[in-house]
Scaffold this motif. Structure first.
Motif, PDB file in Angstrom:
ATOM      1  N   SER B  33       0.931  -1.220   0.079  1.00 14.35           N
ATOM      2  CA  SER B  33      -0.048  -0.109   0.160  1.00 14.35           C
ATOM      3  C   SER B  33       0.792   1.280   0.123  1.00 14.35           C
ATOM      4  O   SER B  33       0.359   2.312  -0.043  1.00 14.35           O
ATOM      5  CB  SER B  33      -0.753  -0.172   1.430  1.00 14.35           C
ATOM      6  OG  SER B  33      -0.208   0.205   2.463  1.00 14.35           O
ATOM      7  N   GLU B  34       2.218   1.187   0.162  1.00 13.45           N
ATOM      8  CA  GLU B  34       3.041   2.181   0.115  1.00 13.45           C
ATOM      9  C   GLU B  34       3.337   2.446  -1.454  1.00 13.45           C
ATOM     10  O   GLU B  34       3.861   1.586  -2.045  1.00 13.45           O
ATOM     11  CB  GLU B  34       4.400   1.796   0.512  1.00 13.45           C
ATOM     12  CG  GLU B  34       4.883   2.413   2.174  1.00 13.45           C
ATOM     13  CD  GLU B  34       4.221   3.530   2.524  1.00 13.45           C
ATOM     14  OE1 GLU B  34       3.607   3.465   3.730  1.00 13.45           O
ATOM     15  OE2 GLU B  34       4.748   4.685   1.876  1.00 13.45           O
ATOM     16  N   PRO B  35       2.855   3.454  -1.891  1.00 14.33           N
ATOM     17  CA  PRO B  35       2.952   3.632  -3.270  1.00 14.33           C
ATOM     18  C   PRO B  35       4.557   3.721  -3.911  1.00 14.33           C
ATOM     19  O   PRO B  35       4.685   3.047  -5.039  1.00 14.33           O
ATOM     20  CB  PRO B  35       2.569   5.261  -3.701  1.00 14.33           C
ATOM     21  CG  PRO B  35       1.466   5.429  -2.488  1.00 14.33           C
ATOM     22  CD  PRO B  35       2.206   4.688  -1.252  1.00 14.33           C
ATOM     23  N   SER B  36       5.419   4.188  -3.046  1.00 12.89           N
ATOM     24  CA  SER B  36       6.607   4.155  -3.709  1.00 12.89           C
ATOM     25  C   SER B  36       7.333   2.680  -3.656  1.00 12.89           C
ATOM     26  O   SER B  36       8.249   2.472  -4.488  1.00 12.89           O
ATOM     27  CB  SER B  36       7.685   5.103  -2.772  1.00 12.89           C
ATOM     28  OG  SER B  36       7.385   4.241  -1.423  1.00 12.89           O
ATOM     29  N   ALA B  37       6.546   1.808  -3.206  1.00 16.33           N
ATOM     30  CA  ALA B  37       7.131   0.443  -2.936  1.00 16.33           C
ATOM     31  C   ALA B  37       6.484  -0.400  -4.200  1.00 16.33           C
ATOM     32  O   ALA B  37       7.111  -1.348  -4.646  1.00 16.33           O
ATOM     33  CB  ALA B  37       6.895  -0.088  -1.834  1.00 16.33           C
ATOM     34  N   VAL B  38       5.791   0.121  -5.008  1.00 15.70           N
ATOM     35  CA  VAL B  38       5.039  -0.594  -6.305  1.00 15.70           C
ATOM     36  C   VAL B  38       5.843  -0.085  -7.370  1.00 15.70           C
ATOM     37  O   VAL B  38       5.714   1.126  -7.544  1.00 15.70           O
ATOM     38  CB  VAL B  38       3.445  -0.181  -6.377  1.00 15.70           C
ATOM     39  CG1 VAL B  38       2.836  -1.119  -7.357  1.00 15.70           C
ATOM     40  CG2 VAL B  38       2.977  -0.747  -4.880  1.00 15.70           C
ATOM     41  N   PRO B  39       6.345  -1.010  -8.065  1.00 18.82           N
ATOM     42  CA  PRO B  39       6.791  -0.822  -9.641  1.00 18.82           C
ATOM     43  C   PRO B  39       5.692  -0.049 -10.489  1.00 18.82           C
ATOM     44  O   PRO B  39       4.650  -0.574 -10.294  1.00 18.82           O
ATOM     45  CB  PRO B  39       7.518  -1.909  -9.875  1.00 18.82           C
ATOM     46  CG  PRO B  39       6.953  -3.075  -8.819  1.00 18.82           C
ATOM     47  CD  PRO B  39       6.289  -2.341  -7.808  1.00 18.82           C
ATOM     48  N   THR B  40       6.193   0.807 -11.316  1.00 23.58           N
ATOM     49  CA  THR B  40       5.267   0.951 -12.612  1.00 23.58           C
ATOM     50  C   THR B  40       5.171  -0.059 -13.445  1.00 23.58           C
ATOM     51  O   THR B  40       5.776  -1.042 -13.574  1.00 23.58           O
ATOM     52  CB  THR B  40       5.993   2.225 -13.043  1.00 23.58           C
ATOM     53  OG1 THR B  40       7.125   2.138 -13.561  1.00 23.58           O
ATOM     54  CG2 THR B  40       6.045   3.582 -12.050  1.00 23.58           C
TER      55      THR B  40
END
Lengths: 262, 202
Positions: B33-40
């Motif tokens: 849920s941490e946006p920065s942890a999710v790749p694009t």
């Protein structure tokens, strides 16, 4: 000659996809003009996917080779999550501009064993000339770079996982086969009888893994409208008479017909 | 419920948090849920072999005779080519230059009562083997003439394949020829030049 994977004929009827029997949940319609839209193309064999945008489920039970959507999303950075039976298979951040249309394909990587990949392709909804179709073929399968043969000719050459190629073609039915780049066999998929719809972009995704005999195609048809005028019955291109006798070797006026070698 | 778990963990604040049945799943979901942890997402891209297709904007005939090409519409069955005899018209229902299938049709005046001899009068001297260049949108494609034929005007649409959009791609150039009949305001026939592409458009 029988190919390694069996050259079976798959009848692919390109029906307007709408939401293919999916319990699609629309997001609130309050976004209005700053919306974008995307479709989900399910390229994972043997999975029934649940799709969530920013944590909200938008579709359930999306079967292999199905297309779900469109899902309206607010422009900006969104998180898309694909899960099966409660297990998150893959999630990705997806940045979209207002007014854009996308296909988000969740599919196998080029080499087996790696995690699923989410590749997004922007949908070009420009009009197509009358009687023609825009045909886009995308490689989203677990196979090395491939050629796509249409009616026996290589029309899409050396296309790798994550790549697509676009052609404008007359409306009709084509025999499509996928083979390794530069080869005629083994046939990875097909030949498939593909009927393309006019005034539309016909997006065809090769999905699956030939080693596991799960090769398949997902097809997404988006209407674009047609442009251009109909066939002329007459061309009048001389009203002066000044050019009379200018031709050094005019062909005889026998009403001889034009023969085009195909 | 699986659905509730996903919504509860990843959804916006204010949604009911439902205890996760499995600690592992919950931890994974929280981390994601941490946006920065999710790749694009990966951006799909065109393969390098993408075929170039373009609307013709200029044509060059042998002897460097050149003309601007404008889109031409069929109105009441007649292809409306530019009145300026130094310009020619691309039928807007025909193939783009470089397409895999169908004819790219360009028609132009051989002459007109007001404009004199037209640029396509040069077609009357065109021979098999001549090279014709079509350009547009910073692209270009060269074609080699494979046939030059005269067709009775009324047979052009019905008996010639000039307007066919199936079969291999080719360039079809049309003008007027034959006997000029002043009382009928025109020529008896059409001249049809067919040329095949020399490779792919660049």
């Amino acid at each position: 000659m029988k190919s390694k994977f069996g050259a079976r004929w798959i009848k692919v009827a390109l029906v307007a996809t709408a939401t293919l029997g999916l319990a699609a949940v629309s997001l609130p319609a309050s976004y209005a003009a700053d919306n974008a839209e995307f479709y989900v193309v399910q390229g994972l064999p043997g999975k029934n996917l649940e799709v969530a945008v920013d944590g909200k489920t938008v579709a359930k039970n999306v079967k292999t080779a199905a297309v779900a959507g469109p899902f309206k999303i607010k422009a900006g950075s969104r998180k898309v999550t694909f899960s099966d039976g409660g297990d998150v298979l893959v999630d990705r951040m997806f940045s979209v501009k207002a007014g854009s249309s996308w296909d988000a394909v969740v599919h196998l990587p080029a080499s087996t064993g790696d995690d699923p990949v989410v590749t997004v392709f922007r949908n070009d909804l420009a009009t197509v000339p009358k009687g023609k179709a825009s045909l886009v073929v995308a490689h989203t399968a677990s196979v090395p770079p491939a050629d796509i043969r249409v009616d026996g000719k290589v029309l899409f050459e050396n296309i790798a996982n994550g790549e697509s190629l676009k052609l404008t073609v007359p409306v009709g039915t084509y025999e499509v086969a996928i083979v390794p780049t530069g080869e005629k066999k083994p046939v990875i998929l097909g030949p498939v009888a593909l009927t393309v719809k006019g005034g539309a972009v016909n997006r065809v995704y090769a999905v699956g893994d030939p080693e596991k005999k799960t090769m398949n195609v997902a097809v997404h048809v988006l209407p674009t409208g047609s442009s251009g005028s109909g066939k002329p019955s007459k061309v009048d291109t001389g009203t002066g008479g000044q050019a009379t006798g200018q031709g050094s070797d005019l062909t005889p006026l026998s009403g001889e017909l034009v023969k085009l070698t195909r | 419920m699986v659905l509730s778990l996903l919504v509860g963990c990843a959804g916006p604040a204010g949604q009911p948090a439902i205890p996760a049945p499995q600690a592992k799943a919950s931890a994974t979901a929280s981390a994601r849920s941490e946006p920065s942890a999710v790749p694009t997402v990966r951006q799909g891209r065109p393969a390098r072999s993408q075929r170039v297709e373009f609307v013709p904007q200029r044509i060059t005939l042998p002897g460097r005779a050149g003309a601007e090409v404008q889109p031409a519409e069929t109105v009441d069955g007649v292809l409306e080519v530019p009145e300026n005899v130094q310009h020619v018209g691309w039928w807007d229902g025909s193939a783009y230059a470089g397409e895999a299938f169908g004819s790219t049709v360009i028609a132009g005046h051989v002459d007109s009562a007001t404009g004199g001899v037209g640029v396509f009068a040069r077609l009357l001297r065109t021979k098999i083997g001549d090279v014709i260049t079509v350009e547009g949108d910073s692209h270009r494609l060269r074609y080699r003439v494979t046939s030059v034929q005269t067709v009775a005007k009324q047979a052009l649409a019905t008996d010639s394949q000039a307007f066919e959009q199936t079969g291999d791609h080719r360039l079809v150039l049309i003008t007027c020829t034959g006997t000029f009949r002043r009382d009928q305001g025109g020529y008896s026939s059409n001249l049809v030049v067919v040329a095949k592409p020399l490779g792919l458009a660049r």
